[in-house]
Structure formats: structure tokens, C-alpha cells
Design a protein around this motif. Structure first.
Motif, PDB file in Angstrom:
ATOM      1  N   VAL A  99       0.835  -1.194   0.000  1.00  0.00           N
ATOM      2  CA  VAL A  99       0.000   0.000   0.000  1.00  0.00           C
ATOM      3  C   VAL A  99       0.874   1.249   0.000  1.00  0.00           C
ATOM      4  O   VAL A  99       2.040   1.214   0.396  1.00  0.00           O
ATOM      5  CB  VAL A  99      -0.936   0.039   1.231  1.00  0.00           C
ATOM      6  CG1 VAL A  99      -2.021  -1.000   1.112  1.00  0.00           C
ATOM      7  CG2 VAL A  99      -0.151  -0.139   2.521  1.00  0.00           C
ATOM      8  N   SER A 100       0.288   2.346  -0.433  1.00  0.00           N
ATOM      9  CA  SER A 100       0.991   3.629  -0.440  1.00  0.00           C
ATOM     10  C   SER A 100      -0.041   4.747  -0.396  1.00  0.00           C
ATOM     11  O   SER A 100      -1.173   4.577  -0.873  1.00  0.00           O
ATOM     12  CB  SER A 100       1.858   3.752  -1.696  1.00  0.00           C
ATOM     13  OG  SER A 100       2.509   5.019  -1.757  1.00  0.00           O
ATOM     14  N   HIS A 101       0.333   5.883   0.174  1.00  0.00           N
ATOM     15  CA  HIS A 101      -0.566   7.038   0.147  1.00  0.00           C
ATOM     16  C   HIS A 101       0.241   8.324   0.085  1.00  0.00           C
ATOM     17  O   HIS A 101       1.319   8.445   0.650  1.00  0.00           O
ATOM     18  CB  HIS A 101      -1.511   7.049   1.351  1.00  0.00           C
ATOM     19  CG  HIS A 101      -0.839   6.984   2.683  1.00  0.00           C
ATOM     20  ND1 HIS A 101      -0.183   8.049   3.260  1.00  0.00           N
ATOM     21  CD2 HIS A 101      -0.727   5.956   3.572  1.00  0.00           C
ATOM     22  CE1 HIS A 101       0.297   7.706   4.438  1.00  0.00           C
ATOM     23  NE2 HIS A 101      -0.017   6.432   4.657  1.00  0.00           N
ATOM     24  N   HIS A 102      -0.281   9.265  -0.662  1.00  0.00           N
ATOM     25  CA  HIS A 102       0.320  10.595  -0.779  1.00  0.00           C
ATOM     26  C   HIS A 102      -0.711  11.516  -1.423  1.00  0.00           C
ATOM     27  O   HIS A 102      -1.448  11.087  -2.320  1.00  0.00           O
ATOM     28  CB  HIS A 102       1.592  10.551  -1.639  1.00  0.00           C
ATOM     29  CG  HIS A 102       2.408  11.809  -1.572  1.00  0.00           C
ATOM     30  ND1 HIS A 102       2.975  12.386  -2.691  1.00  0.00           N
ATOM     31  CD2 HIS A 102       2.752  12.606  -0.526  1.00  0.00           C
ATOM     32  CE1 HIS A 102       3.645  13.470  -2.323  1.00  0.00           C
ATOM     33  NE2 HIS A 102       3.517  13.622  -1.024  1.00  0.00           N
ATOM     34  N   GLY A 103      -0.793  12.735  -0.956  1.00  0.00           N
ATOM     35  CA  GLY A 103      -1.758  13.651  -1.531  1.00  0.00           C
ATOM     36  C   GLY A 103      -3.179  13.162  -1.323  1.00  0.00           C
ATOM     37  O   GLY A 103      -3.577  12.805  -0.213  1.00  0.00           O
ATOM     38  N   ASP A 104      -3.945  13.091  -2.419  1.00  0.00           N
ATOM     39  CA  ASP A 104      -5.349  12.688  -2.333  1.00  0.00           C
ATOM     40  C   ASP A 104      -5.569  11.192  -2.431  1.00  0.00           C
ATOM     41  O   ASP A 104      -6.701  10.728  -2.238  1.00  0.00           O
ATOM     42  CB  ASP A 104      -6.153  13.357  -3.465  1.00  0.00           C
ATOM     43  CG  ASP A 104      -6.260  14.863  -3.302  1.00  0.00           C
ATOM     44  OD1 ASP A 104      -6.095  15.351  -2.167  1.00  0.00           O
ATOM     45  OD2 ASP A 104      -6.488  15.551  -4.322  1.00  0.00           O
ATOM     46  N   TYR A 105      -4.529  10.430  -2.748  1.00  0.00           N
ATOM     47  CA  TYR A 105      -4.746   9.017  -3.067  1.00  0.00           C
ATOM     48  C   TYR A 105      -4.135   8.042  -2.061  1.00  0.00           C
ATOM     49  O   TYR A 105      -3.044   8.268  -1.520  1.00  0.00           O
ATOM     50  CB  TYR A 105      -4.184   8.693  -4.444  1.00  0.00           C
ATOM     51  CG  TYR A 105      -5.113   9.074  -5.573  1.00  0.00           C
ATOM     52  CD1 TYR A 105      -6.114   8.207  -6.017  1.00  0.00           C
ATOM     53  CD2 TYR A 105      -5.012  10.315  -6.186  1.00  0.00           C
ATOM     54  CE1 TYR A 105      -6.980   8.565  -7.036  1.00  0.00           C
ATOM     55  CE2 TYR A 105      -5.876  10.690  -7.216  1.00  0.00           C
ATOM     56  CZ  TYR A 105      -6.853   9.801  -7.631  1.00  0.00           C
ATOM     57  OH  TYR A 105      -7.710  10.151  -8.645  1.00  0.00           O
ATOM     58  N   VAL A 106      -4.875   6.950  -1.861  1.00  0.00           N
ATOM     59  CA  VAL A 106      -4.373   5.772  -1.159  1.00  0.00           C
ATOM     60  C   VAL A 106      -4.533   4.615  -2.141  1.00  0.00           C
ATOM     61  O   VAL A 106      -5.600   4.432  -2.727  1.00  0.00           O
ATOM     62  CB  VAL A 106      -5.150   5.472   0.132  1.00  0.00           C
ATOM     63  CG1 VAL A 106      -4.500   4.312   0.887  1.00  0.00           C
ATOM     64  CG2 VAL A 106      -5.216   6.707   1.019  1.00  0.00           C
TER      65      VAL A 106
END
Length: 276
Positions: A99-106
């Protein structure tokens, strides 16, 4: 095995829960996951952490049909999440996800046989507006070829895009093998033709048992996916795999499984999956 190849993305900017709705979604997760979500002060950070975990549990339930409350997700010493399960179907012997998340997205990606890692980035402009100076702070992480390609981009905005694409590829690779962005990452060099045919060199040697993809998610985000042979996994992560060794034909079949596009999911859909 193709059903084990999944790519999901959630735009958290579209989810604005009340405190009650957030708490209700939180209670769907095992209690030991709560502290890692509530440790964040800002709601945006809490949302990313919560959705990241909901994605993991929902994906596992959707693919492997394990009841939500029976899913056990642990992490290696290096922090790589993995599913603890002795009931994996033979078609998913090394089922793993990242998994990854940054800004508006996961985002999340899974593979049934090969290692998978991914990294999403927002093409965020530096607060002071000086893109070139911002990028130069990270020059030591790139090879001379990568750095040349970044700095020779046609405009400052293009420099930022090139920088983030290379950065996300490196992150995806090290996350796939089960470790963090390490001091030796400058030995990891990416070569590409139009960002379609992407190869990686480690210590100057091309790793033929790896494949990479870059996708645009919209709203100024991109995501890199890395897929590679389990023998590259860290020792702690390799111990979580059911079958780290296969014959060459089986591995070739796994490597050549087609990549799939990212499917947009909403938080409401993840909650619905959890209640099935």
C-alpha cells in the motif's frame, strides 16, 4: 492466478466523514490497528491511515474470501505488511500486497506469486515555489543518467514530474523487496523508453526478473508498480512467503501475468466489502 493481480485506488478527497462516520469505519478494523491511525493529529492524515488499512483488509477478503474478522495482517521488522494465513489457495501461493498514500490518493496492489511494491506521489510544487532547488536536495539518490534526464526536462514543472517518477520507482522497488529507502538506493538505476519499457539496474546489472509500470491517476498524481522475483526479498519478508522457490517456467508465467489498470474504489465500497 490472474485474479490475484489487483490494483485499487481511493481518492480520499471525496470522503468527508463526520466524527461518527469516521469512528464507525474505525471499529471495522481490529483494535490493535486503531493506535496507528489515531496517533495522527490532522484528520487528513488519519483518513489516509484508516483507508490504507481498510484497503488491505477489503482486498484480502475480496480475493481470498477470508471473513473480515478472521484476517490477520502483520508487519515484518522493516514494516512490510503481510498476511498471516495457512489457508492460501494453491493458485495464490505467495499472495502479497503493498500500500501507499500521498496527496489525495491511497493505493494498493497485489500479486499471487511475485513480489509487489508500489508508491503513489502527488506532483506537489514546493512551498517556496523553487522546484529546481527542491529537487537538488535529493540529487544523491539518483544515478548520473537519472539526474541528467531529470534536469534536462523542458520546464521546471517537467523537472518535478521526472523527479517524482524516478522517486516513486525507487520506492516501489525497495518496498517490493521489503525494506525502506536505504542508503544504497543510489545503486538502483532506472532506464526507460517513453516510460513504457522500464528496466532496473542494481550495481550496474540489469535485473531481468523484474517489471515496472508508471500510471497517471489524475489530479496531478502518479503511481509506480514494481514486480519481481521472491529471491530478492529481505530475509524477514521471505519467511512470510509460502513458496519462495519455483521452477523457471512457473516463475516466467507469474512474471508475464498482465498488469491491470487501477480501479477506483470509494470508502463506502470498502465498508460494504467488510460487511459481506
Amino acid at each position: 492466478m490472474e485474479r490475484g493481480v489487483q490494483r485499487w485506488a481511493v481518492d480520499i478527497s471525496e470522503w468527508n466523514p463526520s466524527l461518527h462516520d469516521f469512528s464507525s469505519a474505525l471499529t471495522l478494523l481490529p483494535r490493535h490497528e486503531h493506535s496507528s491511525i489515531l496517533r495522527f493529529f490532522k484528520m487528513e492524515d488519519r483518513k489516509r491511515a484508516l483507508v490504507s488499512r481498510l484497503l488491505q483488509y477489503a482486498l484480502v477478503q475480496n480475493i481470498l474470501k477470508i471473513p473480515f474478522d478472521e484476517i490477520i495482517i502483520k508487519r515484518t521488522l522493516e514494516g512490510k505488511p503481510y498476511l498471516e494465513c495457512d489457508k492460501l489457495a494453491s493458485e495464490f501461493p505467495n499472495f502479497n500486497f503493498n500500500v501507499s498514500h500521498h496527496g489525495d490518493y491511497v493505493v494498493i496492489a497485489s500479486e499471487p506469486l511475485y513480489l509487489v511494491g508500489l508508491d503513489v506521489v502527488s506532483y506537489t510544487t514546493p512551498q517556496n515555489g523553487d522546484t529546481i532547488e527542491f529537487v537538488k536536495n535529493f540529487s544523491s539518490y539518483f544515478s548520473s543518467l537519472e539526474w541528467k534526464n531529470i534536469m534536462n526536462a523542458s520546464s521546471s514543472s517537467s523537472v518535478l514530474v521526472e523527479f517524482y517518477r524516478y522517486w516513486s520507482l525507487k520506492e516501489a522497488y525497495v518496498k517490493a523487496i521489503g525494506c525502506g529507502m536505504a542508503s544504497w538506493v543510489e545503486q538502483v538505476e532506472f532506464c526507460h523508453i517513453g516510460w513504457n519499457d522500464i528496466l532496473v539496474k542494481v550495481g550496474g546489472e540489469i535485473l531481468k526478473e523484474w517489471r515496472f509500470w508508471i500510471s497517471e491517476l489524475g489530479n496531478g498524481h502518479c503511481v509506480a508498480v514494481a514486480k519481481g522475483h521472491p529471491r530478492f526479498a529481505t530475509e524477514s519478508y521471505q519467511r512470510t512467503l509460502t513458496r519462495p522457490e519455483f521452477n523457471p517456467n512457473e516463475y516466467r508465467a507469474g512474471l508475464l501475468l498482465p498488469d491491470v489498470s487501477f480501479v477506483s474504489k470509494t470508502v463506502e465500497q470498502l465498508i460494504s466489502i467488510s460487511m459481506e
